[in-house]
Scaffold this active site. Structure first.
Site, short mmCIF file in Angstrom:
data_model
loop_
_atom_site.label_atom_id
_atom_site.label_comp_id
_atom_site.label_asym_id
_atom_site.label_seq_id
_atom_site.Cartn_x
_atom_site.Cartn_y
_atom_site.Cartn_z
N HIS A 1 -11.70 -5.30 5.10
CA HIS A 1 -10.39 -6.02 5.16
C HIS A 1 -10.33 -7.29 4.53
O HIS A 1 -9.37 -7.57 4.04
CB HIS A 1 -10.01 -5.97 6.49
CG HIS A 1 -9.53 -4.53 6.94
ND1 HIS A 1 -8.92 -3.61 6.47
CD2 HIS A 1 -10.06 -3.88 8.05
CE1 HIS A 1 -8.80 -2.58 7.24
NE2 HIS A 1 -9.61 -2.80 8.39
N CYS B 1 -19.01 -1.38 8.57
CA CYS B 1 -18.13 -1.20 9.18
C CYS B 1 -16.78 -1.56 8.37
O CYS B 1 -17.01 -2.57 7.34
CB CYS B 1 -18.24 -2.01 10.41
SG CYS B 1 -16.73 -1.71 11.52
N CYS C 1 -20.76 -2.24 17.42
CA CYS C 1 -19.37 -2.07 17.03
C CYS C 1 -18.82 -0.91 17.09
O CYS C 1 -17.86 -0.49 18.03
CB CYS C 1 -18.99 -2.84 15.74
SG CYS C 1 -17.25 -2.85 15.30
N SER D 1 -14.04 -3.12 9.13
CA SER D 1 -13.41 -4.31 9.21
C SER D 1 -13.97 -5.38 8.17
O SER D 1 -12.92 -6.18 7.65
CB SER D 1 -13.74 -4.77 10.59
OG SER D 1 -13.49 -3.97 11.56
N HIS E 1 -20.77 -7.75 10.84
CA HIS E 1 -20.39 -8.24 12.46
C HIS E 1 -21.05 -7.22 12.95
O HIS E 1 -21.00 -7.40 14.36
CB HIS E 1 -18.93 -8.30 12.59
CG HIS E 1 -18.27 -6.84 12.43
ND1 HIS E 1 -18.02 -6.41 11.21
CD2 HIS E 1 -17.79 -5.84 13.32
CE1 HIS E 1 -17.61 -5.17 11.02
NE2 HIS E 1 -17.46 -4.83 12.52
#
Ligand code: ZN
Ligand code: ZN
Length: 368
Positions: free
Chosen positions: A45, A40, A167, A42, A61
């Protein structure tokens, strides 16, 4: 025990795969053998430094695995259970949990801080404590998480597909169904057709939108968006998405615009493409340094627009994760088609390079 884990030490440097020390689960904690973990954006980042958090951090995650060991006081799962990890814990007691927004559970505040909920670490490398991204750290052969960070699922689902309801699917589908509450017959624009955007397209089709305009800069992703229900596509390298949305809606603008790229510029485009009594939904995580978005306040009033954000698609993991899997089983939700490529844990940097270059929609790390 020892386990192999993907750890970020310094933003801008490659993620390291290393053997670390994993403590046994404490009270209300569970040790999980990971079977699959999703790639993912995220996590990236933190790699890029756009999202500040504890370092060193075990990333990942979105995860699915099998319970190996439970600590004292754990009553919601037992060894052998199949689980999906939730990147926001659900305490079931705070104001947000009891008012139907467990995606905003107060315990989520610790998600980038590093340690588990009691303030101590389960992962270590020598004297260094290693944090767990979103209290999870799913890019690890084994991990220890809170019993509030997991959802037990039926064993009939292949974990390397079910992982996606951790997610990407609830965030995208939930943004449409729970947050914006798109009504049948609506016109919808989706900016960005990666792992989240494609699920927004999927959610809009599920909600009965009559027009779904998918926007991306990769033609192959736009073709994929059609498989998920997009009725029109715009390659933003060649065409202005706002002008195209206006043309397709006879100058009215769309009823709903979803933004899944997470730049102020594309959020501005989403706002400009909407018409009267419309809704603009910001789904992607912008860099922490972004302070403002180019949205006309005058048009918010004159056109009675609603501008909203959404975290985890306003999903309630304990309810939505099993429910999305049931929808997959009866053919209402696509999961298999989301996976572009699988990787080993050692290929984690290659997986993120593929994600950033736009070569995959969703990649899945499969543990042997
Ligand atoms: Zn995610
Ligand atoms: Zn809570």
């Amino acid at each position: 025990m020892k386990t192999r884990t993907a750890v970020l030490y310094t933003p801008g440097e490659p993620i390291r795969i290393e053997e670390i020390e994993l403590d046994p689960p404490k009270e209300h904690e569970v040790q999980i053998r990971m079977v699959a973990a999703g790639i993912c954006h995220s996590d990236y980042h933190m790699v890029s430094g756009e999202l500040p958090g504890y370092l060193p951090m075990a990333l990942g995650h979105e995860g699915a695995g099998v319970v190996e060991e439970v600590g004292p006081q754990v009553t919601n799962c037992k060894p052998g259970d199949h689980v999906i990890l939730s990147w926001i814990p659900s305490c079931g007691k705070c104001y947000y949990c009891v008012s139907g927004h467990s995606n905003l559970c107060n315990l989520g505040a610790g998600t980038l801080m590093g340690p588990l909920l009691d303030g101590t670490f389960r992962m270590h490398n020598g004297t260094a404590n290693i944090g767990q991204f979103c209290l999870v750290g799913s890019f690890s052969e084994r991990t220890v998480v809170s019993d509030m960070s997991l959802v037990v699922i039926d064993k009939e689902y292949a974990l390397n597909r079910a992982v996606l309801v951790g997610c990407g699917v609830p965030t995208g589908v939930g943004a449409v169904i729970h947050r914006a509450r798109v009504v049948p017959g609506s016109t919808v624009m989706v900016i960005g057709c990666g792992g989240i955007g494609i699920n927004i397209v999927q959610g809009a089709a599920l909600a009965g939108a009559r027009m779904i305009i998918a926007v991306d800069i990769h033609d192959w992703k736009l073709e994929k968006a059609k498989e998920f229900g997009a009725t029109h596509t715009v390659n933003a390298r060649n065409e202005d998405p706002v002008a195209k949305a206006m043309e397709l809606t006879w100058g009215l603008g769309v009823d709903y615009a979803f933004e899944a790229i997470a730049t102020p510029e594309t959020i501005g485009q989403a706002a400009a493409a909407t018409g009267k009594n419309s809704t603009i939904v910001v789904v992607g995580l912008t860099p922490a340094t972004a302070q403002s978005i180019p949205v006309s306040p005058l048009m918010l009033v004159l056109y009675q627009k609603t501008l909203m954000g959404t975290l985890y698609g306003d999903s309630q993991p304990l309810n939505d994760i099993p429910n999305l899997l049931k929808m997959y089983k009866v053919g209402k939700i696509k999961l298999d088609e989301l996976v572009s490529r699988t990787y080993t844990l050692d290929q984690i940097n290659e997986a993120y390079a593929d994600l950033i270059a736009g070569r995959i929609i969703r990649g899945v790390v499969e543990f042997s």
